[in-house]
Design an enzyme around this catalytic site. Sequence first.
Site, PDB file in Angstrom:
ATOM      1  N   LYS A 126      -9.303  -4.707  -9.387  1.00 27.36           N
ATOM      2  CA  LYS A 126      -8.563  -3.560  -9.922  1.00 27.36           C
ATOM      3  C   LYS A 126      -8.916  -3.276 -11.369  1.00 27.36           C
ATOM      4  CE  LYS A 126      -5.151  -2.907  -6.508  1.00 27.36           C
ATOM      5  NZ  LYS A 126      -3.844  -2.498  -6.077  1.00 27.36           N
ATOM      6  N   LYS A 208     -12.856  -3.740   1.876  1.00 30.54           N
ATOM      7  CA  LYS A 208     -11.556  -3.635   2.544  1.00 30.54           C
ATOM      8  C   LYS A 208     -11.079  -2.181   2.637  1.00 30.54           C
ATOM      9  CE  LYS A 208      -7.491  -4.297   0.587  1.00 30.54           C
ATOM     10  NZ  LYS A 208      -6.097  -4.576   0.252  1.00 30.54           N
ATOM     11  N   LYS A 211      -5.626   1.842   0.513  1.00 30.29           N
ATOM     12  CA  LYS A 211      -5.054   3.174   0.320  1.00 30.29           C
ATOM     13  C   LYS A 211      -5.462   3.804  -0.996  1.00 30.29           C
ATOM     14  CE  LYS A 211      -0.482   1.270   0.191  1.00 30.29           C
ATOM     15  NZ  LYS A 211      -0.430   0.264  -0.865  1.00 30.29           N
TER      16      LYS A 211
HETATM   17  P1  ATP Z   1      -3.850  -0.691  -2.895  1.00 29.87           P
HETATM   18  O1  ATP Z   1      -5.081   0.080  -2.537  1.00 29.87           O
HETATM   19  O2  ATP Z   1      -2.791   0.118  -3.598  1.00 29.87           O
HETATM   20  O3  ATP Z   1      -4.139  -1.993  -3.562  1.00 29.87           O
HETATM   21  P2  ATP Z   1      -3.787  -1.622  -0.210  1.00 29.87           P
HETATM   22  O4  ATP Z   1      -4.170  -0.526   0.693  1.00 29.87           O
HETATM   23  O5  ATP Z   1      -4.820  -2.647  -0.522  1.00 29.87           O
HETATM   24  O6  ATP Z   1      -3.157  -1.044  -1.536  1.00 29.87           O
HETATM   25  P3  ATP Z   1      -1.392  -3.136  -0.094  1.00 29.87           P
HETATM   26  O7  ATP Z   1      -0.206  -2.325  -0.343  1.00 29.87           O
HETATM   27  O8  ATP Z   1      -1.938  -3.897  -1.262  1.00 29.87           O
HETATM   28  O9  ATP Z   1      -2.564  -2.276   0.499  1.00 29.87           O
HETATM   29  O10 ATP Z   1      -1.160  -4.159   1.094  1.00 29.87           O
HETATM   30  C1  ATP Z   1      -0.073  -4.148   1.968  1.00 29.87           C
HETATM   31  C2  ATP Z   1      -0.184  -5.250   2.973  1.00 29.87           C
HETATM   32  O11 ATP Z   1      -1.177  -4.911   3.924  1.00 29.87           O
HETATM   33  C3  ATP Z   1      -0.591  -6.596   2.412  1.00 29.87           C
HETATM   34  O12 ATP Z   1       0.030  -7.612   3.157  1.00 29.87           O
HETATM   35  C4  ATP Z   1      -2.064  -6.630   2.630  1.00 29.87           C
HETATM   36  O13 ATP Z   1      -2.542  -7.935   2.761  1.00 29.87           O
HETATM   37  C5  ATP Z   1      -2.209  -5.862   3.922  1.00 29.87           C
HETATM   38  N1  ATP Z   1      -3.459  -5.126   3.949  1.00 29.87           N
HETATM   39  C6  ATP Z   1      -3.825  -4.123   3.117  1.00 29.87           C
HETATM   40  N2  ATP Z   1      -5.051  -3.665   3.423  1.00 29.87           N
HETATM   41  C7  ATP Z   1      -5.456  -4.407   4.491  1.00 29.87           C
HETATM   42  C8  ATP Z   1      -6.645  -4.406   5.283  1.00 29.87           C
HETATM   43  N3  ATP Z   1      -7.629  -3.578   5.033  1.00 29.87           N
HETATM   44  N4  ATP Z   1      -6.716  -5.281   6.308  1.00 29.87           N
HETATM   45  C9  ATP Z   1      -5.690  -6.112   6.590  1.00 29.87           C
HETATM   46  N5  ATP Z   1      -4.558  -6.164   5.879  1.00 29.87           N
HETATM   47  C10 ATP Z   1      -4.432  -5.333   4.845  1.00 29.87           C
END
Ligand code: ATP
Length: 344
Positions: A126, A208, A211
Amino acid sequence: MKGFEVFQTMENEMQKKRILSGIQPSGDLTLGSYLGAIRNWAALADEYDCYYMLADMHTITVRQVPAELRRHTLTQVAAYIASGLDPEKNTLFVQSHVPAHAQLAWVLDCYTMFGELSRMTQFKDKSAKNADNINAGLFTYPALMAADILIYQADLVPVGGDQKQHVELCRDVATRFNGIYGDVFKLPEPYIPKVGARVMSLTSPTSKMSKSDKDQNGCVYMLERPEDIMRKFKKAVTDSEASVHYDPESKPGVSNLMQIYSVATGRTFEEIEREFAGHGYGDFKAAVGEAVVELLRPIREETERLLADKAYLEGVYRAGAERASRVADRTVAKVYKKVGFLPR
Ligand code: ATP
Ligand code: LTN
């Protein structure tokens, strides 16, 4: 509920093991968050006393538009319920509504080491993405997350694979604190699904699905329209081999699609390989798209229905904050006493 029933519910909750998890309302929820985390939560409600949070305080480590943050938070409450989290059986709440999280986070900041925080992959990722805003909150984020978990004395933390490092840091901080003051915190375990723990971007399958990704085509949103979901799957990056076969190293795109299909349909990788033997990727990608559309359709429809009833959603998160505060305040009182703060 009658007095006796209330008593019985409290007794049961006291005996059950606890779960805490959370998601940042920093954008529209993705298929990754659903498969990696939320999907697994609903089934845990009978066996565990479950707390699911909207981690709004974590989101401001990256700049948010205030009105958007409010909208995402409310939508996420609805999406939690639509994903099967019954608010009667699960405590659903907004992190900033329970001030005890911030109170404990400050204490834990003082028991978390600079070196430990510097090693966190999410901080490194980040800070690279937000080079003009590497603020102290982004750095100490895992100490707030440790507070979220330890404040409920949680036994289990169901998250995607990317959060394992943070749960491990939480255990290290708790162990350090307990080593000084006695058994104050329960040590939590991460609970990570075998398939779906790391859903990858459809356009760059070595990173990964997230969002906050700038490339919207790589990311499928939980509440997206079926035609957009289909379009994204049809355009998903694969390889030049034309064989549906699981090999994450050399076929990351196809393996990612297989994972998604496997979770959406309950089929094993062998079954999927057999199903698409002799077919081109076109058929396979369309089948994955359709399976995802059907998986998400009821959730989208129910979320839309719930969003039309703001009073109901408010009632859910208010009751959730009250229930959560009762547990959280007890832990903070205990910690403040242990570190030597003079009682008020
Ligand atoms: P940001 O982009 O704002 O960091 P994010 O999309 O990575 O957000 P989070 O809100 O950080 O998502 O994650 C929410 C939950 O979903 C956490 O438990 C995280 O481990 C899981 N998660 C997020 N993205 C994935 C993914 N691509 N695959 C599996 N699990 C995920
Ligand atoms: N850090 C998590 C969100 C989060 C969380 C938590 C998850 C904040 N507090 C407590 C589990 C337990 C993320 O970025 N996905």
